[in-house]
Design an enzyme around this catalytic site. Structure first.
Site, PDB file in Angstrom:
ATOM      1  N   SER A 189      47.676  43.630  41.441  1.00  0.00           N
ATOM      2  CA  SER A 189      49.005  44.216  41.300  1.00  0.00           C
ATOM      3  C   SER A 189      49.415  44.010  39.861  1.00  0.00           C
ATOM      4  O   SER A 189      48.878  43.135  39.170  1.00  0.00           O
ATOM      5  CB  SER A 189      49.983  43.508  42.241  1.00  0.00           C
ATOM      6  OG  SER A 189      51.327  43.800  41.919  1.00  0.00           O
ATOM      7  N   TYR A 246      53.832  36.086  46.468  1.00  0.00           N
ATOM      8  CA  TYR A 246      53.113  37.312  46.111  1.00  0.00           C
ATOM      9  C   TYR A 246      52.662  37.257  44.651  1.00  0.00           C
ATOM     10  O   TYR A 246      51.497  37.506  44.334  1.00  0.00           O
ATOM     11  CB  TYR A 246      54.008  38.526  46.355  1.00  0.00           C
ATOM     12  CG  TYR A 246      53.298  39.851  46.208  1.00  0.00           C
ATOM     13  CD1 TYR A 246      52.608  40.404  47.275  1.00  0.00           C
ATOM     14  CD2 TYR A 246      53.336  40.560  45.005  1.00  0.00           C
ATOM     15  CE1 TYR A 246      51.958  41.629  47.147  1.00  0.00           C
ATOM     16  CE2 TYR A 246      52.692  41.773  44.872  1.00  0.00           C
ATOM     17  CZ  TYR A 246      52.003  42.309  45.949  1.00  0.00           C
ATOM     18  OH  TYR A 246      51.359  43.518  45.810  1.00  0.00           O
ATOM     19  N   LYS A 300      48.730  36.959  43.562  1.00  0.00           N
ATOM     20  CA  LYS A 300      48.167  38.102  42.845  1.00  0.00           C
ATOM     21  C   LYS A 300      47.636  37.683  41.474  1.00  0.00           C
ATOM     22  O   LYS A 300      46.692  38.282  40.950  1.00  0.00           O
ATOM     23  CB  LYS A 300      49.192  39.222  42.723  1.00  0.00           C
ATOM     24  CG  LYS A 300      49.457  39.953  44.032  1.00  0.00           C
ATOM     25  CD  LYS A 300      48.212  40.635  44.589  1.00  0.00           C
ATOM     26  CE  LYS A 300      48.528  41.519  45.782  1.00  0.00           C
ATOM     27  NZ  LYS A 300      47.327  42.227  46.288  1.00  0.00           N
TER      28      LYS A 300
END
Length: 257
Positions: free
Chosen positions: A139, A152, A156
């Site tokens: 991402s 997150y 990532k």
């Protein structure tokens, strides 16, 4: 790498980016496309749309045994794995260190260890053949960060770091490695305006799939469907403290109650 006549495995392939990549690879002439997902019905729907050279497999990438079984099923049906798209992911809830350990652990398994387990399963055969491609979906949060959800952003970062290491370690042994780092993409994980990740617009999954194919053909490391991400990444490297200051403003904007 030329996708034509290659056997491709895609995790998280029932919807979103995974589905779009599966369909695009079929259009590009892949010999076989293996669509893996927790949602077997969704994976089967994608496989049915592709046709006879597709296989749907239920796979929970948070379990190494499931990834091993996925690779074994692919080899049994199509002899080998030429391209592995390690794409499955989940979206964390808003919050930071106060979020429960179970969520952090799940994020770590899916965004971190799933890539390790997949590489463990397929990279040795790629090295033996002297050819293969391994793509990690991270991402823009892996290059930059994301203000709404610490688990997150942190995991990532781990996905990007592993992809980077894999290219360093195996890039001269025939294994091409790329890392997909988009901002907001129109999938089931996106709501409303996409939050901070939607600042530069929300792309379709098909647009992202096109960038994946183009990057694999050029064999560059980063897949950046939103070109602004490279500018932000360069700004981060040039003046880290100023970049953090800008992110603090973004945090205040998107997490204000």
């Amino acid at each position: 790498m030329d996708i034509r006549d290659k056997v491709v495995v895609i995790t998280g392939g029932a919807s979103g980016i995974g589905r779009a990549v599966a369909m695009r690879f079929a259009q590009e002439g892949a010999r076989a496309v293996v669509v893996a997902d927790l949602d077997l019905a969704g994976a089967q729907s994608v496989a049915d749309a592709i046709g006879t050279n597709a296989l749907a497999v239920r796979s929970d990438v948070s379990q190494e045994a499931d990834i091993q079984a996925l690779v074994a099923a692919t080899r049994e049906r199509f002899s080998q794995v030429d391209i592995f798209i390690s794409n499955a992911g989940i979206l964390g809830r808003m919050g930071g260190f106060e979020l429960e350990d179970a969520l952090w652990d799940k994020m770590w398994q899916i965004h971190g260890m799933a890539h390790v387990w997949a590489a463990r399963a397929v990279v040795p055969e790629m090295v033996e053949r002297g050819e293969g491609y391994f793509l990690v979906t991270a991402s823009a949060a892996g290059l930059l960060n994301i203000v709404e959800t610490a688990p997150y952003g942190v995991t990532k970062h781990a996905a990007l770091a592993f992809a980077e290491w894999l290219r360093i370690a195996y890039g001269r042994r025939g294994v091409r490695v790329s890392c997909l780092c988009p901002q907001s993409v129109q999938t089931g994980m996106v709501t409303g305006d996409g939050g901070s990740a939607g600042h530069d617009g929300i792309l379709s999954a098909e647009q992202v799939a096109g960038e994946v194919v183009a990057t694999m053909q050029s064999e560059k490391f980063l897949v950046l469907p939103h070109p602004q991400v490279l500018q932000y990444f360069q700004a981060k490297a040039q003046d880290y403290d100023r970049w953090i200051g800008g992110m603090q403003k973004l945090y205040a904007m998107h997490t204000a109650k």
